[in-house]
Write an enzyme that holds these catalytic residues in place. Structure first.
Site, PDB file in Angstrom:
ATOM      1  N   HIS A 260       0.828  -1.216   0.000  1.00 53.37           N
ATOM      2  CA  HIS A 260       0.000   0.000   0.000  1.00 53.37           C
ATOM      3  C   HIS A 260       0.860   1.262   0.000  1.00 53.37           C
ATOM      4  CE1 HIS A 260      -3.418  -2.554   0.432  1.00 53.37           C
ATOM      5  NE2 HIS A 260      -3.104  -2.934   1.663  1.00 53.37           N
ATOM      6  N   ASP A 311      -5.015  -7.915  -3.317  1.00 51.63           N
ATOM      7  CA  ASP A 311      -5.344  -7.689  -1.914  1.00 51.63           C
ATOM      8  C   ASP A 311      -6.644  -8.372  -1.507  1.00 51.63           C
ATOM      9  OD1 ASP A 311      -5.329  -6.810   0.680  1.00 51.63           O
ATOM     10  OD2 ASP A 311      -5.493  -4.688   0.212  1.00 51.63           O
TER      11      ASP A 311
END
Length: 431
Positions: A260, A311
């Site tokens: 991220h 993810d």
């Protein structure tokens, strides 16, 4: 020797036509552009296999189920914990093999599974303490893809906080307990075992420092600065940003991939760049959870290697993730062409972040990972081969070869009915 013939193929030097790709023992033996058709014909454009560098397989069961209320990242997380509570090794294996088959259909030949769902409810280990991790490794084998199991250290429920009841399944007795359990994992040839720090809020500083001395030679990942609240809490507890804390603990380095990295300071970017740390962006999930848009162009300009992940698996489509890297930058900068097509392809084939440095290229000696993309679908018709990345979706993948094994043919997985198995596995969890 097996030969695949591609009408077009993306080679390290660019798009080439009429390419014969000879494969032996799962590796590419020779690549010959301008060859007459022979062997097995792969139509359209052939790309190297994609690397999904960040996945939580069980989150796939949340797809289409989290949008009824406005909520926040933190309320979404509560729903995710409730789902995690429903899984055991058998149900996780059934779900994960279907998820990995869906990934194979999308051209993914290697997945990095960020694995923290270790124990039974309440934290009691299974008779086999790695039953959940082994279920994931077997699921990847069933689907014909490689896996790097990023076994995750998770010790606290927040800075200075004990694990919450829903997090007991994630925790080990401490770093030594985690190390002892991970050492028992014996992956097959299709698998690697890496390590992960869930986040700076889930592992105390002294444990991060000790962890950094215990994982040499393994790929290591960490959730980093996904939410502003994490940064604020880290500053309140440690007087620094999460990236600065990782630097202080000695964890930054070329074996580390930060996932991220959405809310970084200029100093954070410099620390990642100087240490050789990579970053995995997950644009679809970062949009879905309203995380924000990370500084991809600034990181790339500083020399930070970028890779891509799905993810939460709200969408499994590496074309979408790669395009989003560029499109998010366009929204922020109001400029086009922030990344070249080559740079986006490199991010989508970032196998090095998963410990497979011999994959992601169509060249002699590399693993034989090939993805054929149709050029005559309603989405790709009329696109030039070098522009397919901006037009195609996962639905345009027709054939996938992983380590020389042809696992997807004419748009269907050869061993798993992904749709049927997903429907059954997810249905069981929500009964």
């Amino acid at each position: 020797m097996l030969t695949y013939w591609a009408r077009h193929a993306r080679l390290p030097g660019g798009i080439a036509d009429a390419v014969a790709i000879d494969v032996a023992d799962g590796r590419i033996a020779a690549v010959t552009p301008g060859a007459v058709p022979r062997g097995e014909i792969l139509g359209g454009l052939v790309l190297p296999g994609f690397a999904n560098t960040h996945s939580h397989a069980f989150h796939r069961a949340l797809r289409g189920r989290t949008h009824g209320d406005k909520g926040t990242f933190w309320t979404w997380r509560s729903g995710m914990y409730a789902l995690a509570d429903r899984l055991d090794p058998d149900s996780y294996h059934r779900l994960a093999r279907a998820v990995y088959a869906e990934m194979a259909l999308a051209g993914i030949t290697c997945v990095g599974e960020f694995h923290y769902l270790h124990h039974q409810a309440g934290g009691r280990p299974y008779a086999d303490p790695n039953a959940m991790g082994e279920a994931l490794i077997q699921a990847a084998a069933d689907a014909g893809v490689r896996i790097t199991l990023l076994d995750t250290l998770y010790l606290s429920g927040g800075f200075g906080q004990p694990l919450e009841p829903a997090q007991q399944r994630f925790g080990d007795t401490g770093l030594e307990g985690w190390l002892d359990r991970v050492e028992l994992l014996k992956p097959g040839a299709h698998a690697r075992v890496g390590g992960a720090i869930h986040s700076v809020r889930a592992v105390p500083e002294e444990a991060i420092a000790a962890f950094a001395c215990s994982t040499e030679g393994r790929p290591v990942h960490v959730h980093l600065s996904e939410q502003r609240a994490e940064n604020d809490a880290c500053r309140a507890e440690h007087g620094c940003t999460p990236a600065e804390l990782l630097e202080r603990c000695g964890l930054l380095g070329p074996d580390l991939t930060a996932v991220h990295a959405t809310h970084l300071t200029e100093r954070d970017i410099d620390l990642l760049a100087r240490s050789g740390t990579g970053v995995s962006f997950c644009p679809t999930t970062e949009r879905d959870l309203a995380d924000g848009i990370g500084p991809a162009r600034a990181l790339a300009d500083a020399g930070v290697p970028l890779s891509l992940g799905t993810d939460s698996n709200a969408v499994i489509d590496m074309f979408e993730e790669a395009r989003a890297l560029e499109m998010h930058e366009r929204l922020v900068s109001e400029e086009r062409g922030r990344f070249t097509a080559d740079a986006l392809h490199d991010a989508a084939t970032g196998h090095t972040a998963l410990g497979f440095t011999d994959a992601g290229r169509i060249e002699p000696g590399a693993r034989a990972d090939l993805v054929a993309v149709a050029l005559d679908t309603p989405r790709t018709a009329g696109a030039r081969p070098d522009g397919v990345l901006y037009a195609a979706t996962a639905a345009d993948v027709t054939d996938v070869v992983a380590d020389g094994r042809h696992i997807v043919h004419e748009g269907r997985h050869r061993y798993i009915d992904a749709g049927a198995e997903l429907r059954e596995a997810i249905g069981e969890l929500w009964q």
